[in-house]
Design a protein around this motif. Structure first.
Motif, PDB file in Angstrom:
ATOM      1  N   THR A 174       0.827  -1.203   0.000  1.00  0.00           N
ATOM      2  CA  THR A 174       0.000   0.000   0.000  1.00  0.00           C
ATOM      3  C   THR A 174       0.862   1.254   0.000  1.00  0.00           C
ATOM      4  O   THR A 174       0.469   2.283  -0.550  1.00  0.00           O
ATOM      5  CB  THR A 174      -0.946   0.005   1.205  1.00  0.00           C
ATOM      6  OG1 THR A 174      -0.193  -0.207   2.410  1.00  0.00           O
ATOM      7  CG2 THR A 174      -1.988  -1.106   1.093  1.00  0.00           C
ATOM      8  N   ASP A 210      -5.297  -5.055  -0.427  1.00  0.00           N
ATOM      9  CA  ASP A 210      -4.434  -3.871  -0.429  1.00  0.00           C
ATOM     10  C   ASP A 210      -4.835  -2.894  -1.529  1.00  0.00           C
ATOM     11  O   ASP A 210      -4.841  -1.671  -1.319  1.00  0.00           O
ATOM     12  CB  ASP A 210      -2.969  -4.287  -0.618  1.00  0.00           C
ATOM     13  CG  ASP A 210      -2.385  -4.923   0.633  1.00  0.00           C
ATOM     14  OD1 ASP A 210      -3.007  -4.807   1.705  1.00  0.00           O
ATOM     15  OD2 ASP A 210      -1.303  -5.536   0.531  1.00  0.00           O
ATOM     16  N   ALA A 214      -6.261   1.133  -1.320  1.00  0.00           N
ATOM     17  CA  ALA A 214      -5.576   2.245  -1.970  1.00  0.00           C
ATOM     18  C   ALA A 214      -6.403   2.927  -3.057  1.00  0.00           C
ATOM     19  O   ALA A 214      -6.207   4.113  -3.312  1.00  0.00           O
ATOM     20  CB  ALA A 214      -4.260   1.761  -2.567  1.00  0.00           C
TER      21      ALA A 214
END
Length: 293
Positions: A174, A210, A214
């Motif tokens: 991330t 992840d 994001a």
């Protein structure tokens, strides 16, 4: 002299190509690179024993990694390929007439050298095009420097690197996705390959978690890739673009407008299917995916 070229995607799975011939082997500072000739898929290369791309089916992977996201963008001008030393992603990006600049950030110059020599059908001369800039070095360093300098924003980013348990491990985080967003235009999208739901379900679920932390819009893609021995999953990630929302008519119109007509796998007819995961593949991932908040 021929040999059996075998791959082990998990300790309990093996597949491969009998009667393969080793054409070249180089131990670079980062990895072992091998080029093989096979009866089934022609020439292919491996990194540390992992299959990367072959002349016989590379178009499946590269077309899916590039065109869904590129067509979702109304007018992509700049693209960044992370890895991609074989030139296949750059070749597909060059099919979009509005592309003005492609940066290929490849860690290992030996990958570029060997694939240019032995797999010319994959790169198709992409590195000789004036719009393509080859940068040898760590992609993370390139992105950090570009972000600090505020020198360039990219409309498309293609994650064409080795899996997370490799020298590319630091890119699947991330923190790195946050760095990427600093060099992405407001309507940019990332394409990333994930792995096989039958071999790497836990890893894929972690990557998707992840990505969803994001980016606002994350869409799974999947298609069978013979070299990888399985259904293979990819994804697009963006804060604004949703390639899965394109209809067949949209894809047809955009391919025609950009005069892209020589594709071998991706098409308007196959677009929706890329984003429709089978129940069995979804089931493999379901036990690992975190519940939505």
């Amino acid at each position: 002299m021929s040999d059996s070229l075998l791959f082990h995607p998990t300790p309990d799975v093996v597949y491969g190509f009998p009667h393969a011939s080793l054409l070249a082997r180089v131990d670079s500072p980062y990895q072992r690179i091998e080029v093989w000739e096979t009866r089934q898929l022609g020439r292919l290369f491996t990194l540390d024993g992992r299959p990367m791309t072959s002349t016989g089916d590379e178009f499946i992977y590269h077309e899916c990694m590039v065109h869904p996201a590129a067509l979702a963008h109304p007018a992509p001008k700049a693209a960044l390929v992370l890895g991609g030393g074989d030139g296949g992603a750059a070749r597909q990006l060059l099919a979009h007439p509005g592309i003005e600049r492609i940066v290929v950030a490849e860690l290992d110059e030996q990958v570029v050298r060997l694939t240019r020599e032995y797999l010319p059908d994959v790169h198709g001369g992409a590195f000789d095009d004036a719009r393509v800039e080859l940068v040898i070095g760590d992609a993370a360093h390139y992105v950090a420097a570009a972000a600090d300098a505020q020198s360039m924003q990219f409309d498309l980013i293609v994650f064409d690197v080795t899996p997370p348990d490799s020298p590319a491990a630091g890119l699947y985080t991330t923190a790195f996705y946050g760095q990427l967003k600093r060099v992405m235009s407001p309507t940019a999208a990332v394409s990333i390959h994930l792995g096989s739901p039958y071999f790497h379900a836990g890893r894929i679920a972690g990557l998707l978690d992840d990505l969803r932390r994001a980016f606002a819009v994350v869409r799974n893609m999947s298609t069978f890739i013979p070299l990888y021995g399985s259904l293979w999953m990819m994804a697009t990630a963006s804060d604004t673009l949703d390639p899965a929302a394109l209809t067949a008519d949209d894809v047809t119109a955009r391919l025609a407008a950009r005069r892209i007509d020589a594709l071998k796998h991706y098409s308007a007819a196959t677009h929706a299917g890329l984003f429709a995961a089978s129940p069995s593949a979804s089931g493999k991932l379901g036990q690992f995916l975190k519940p939505a908040r």
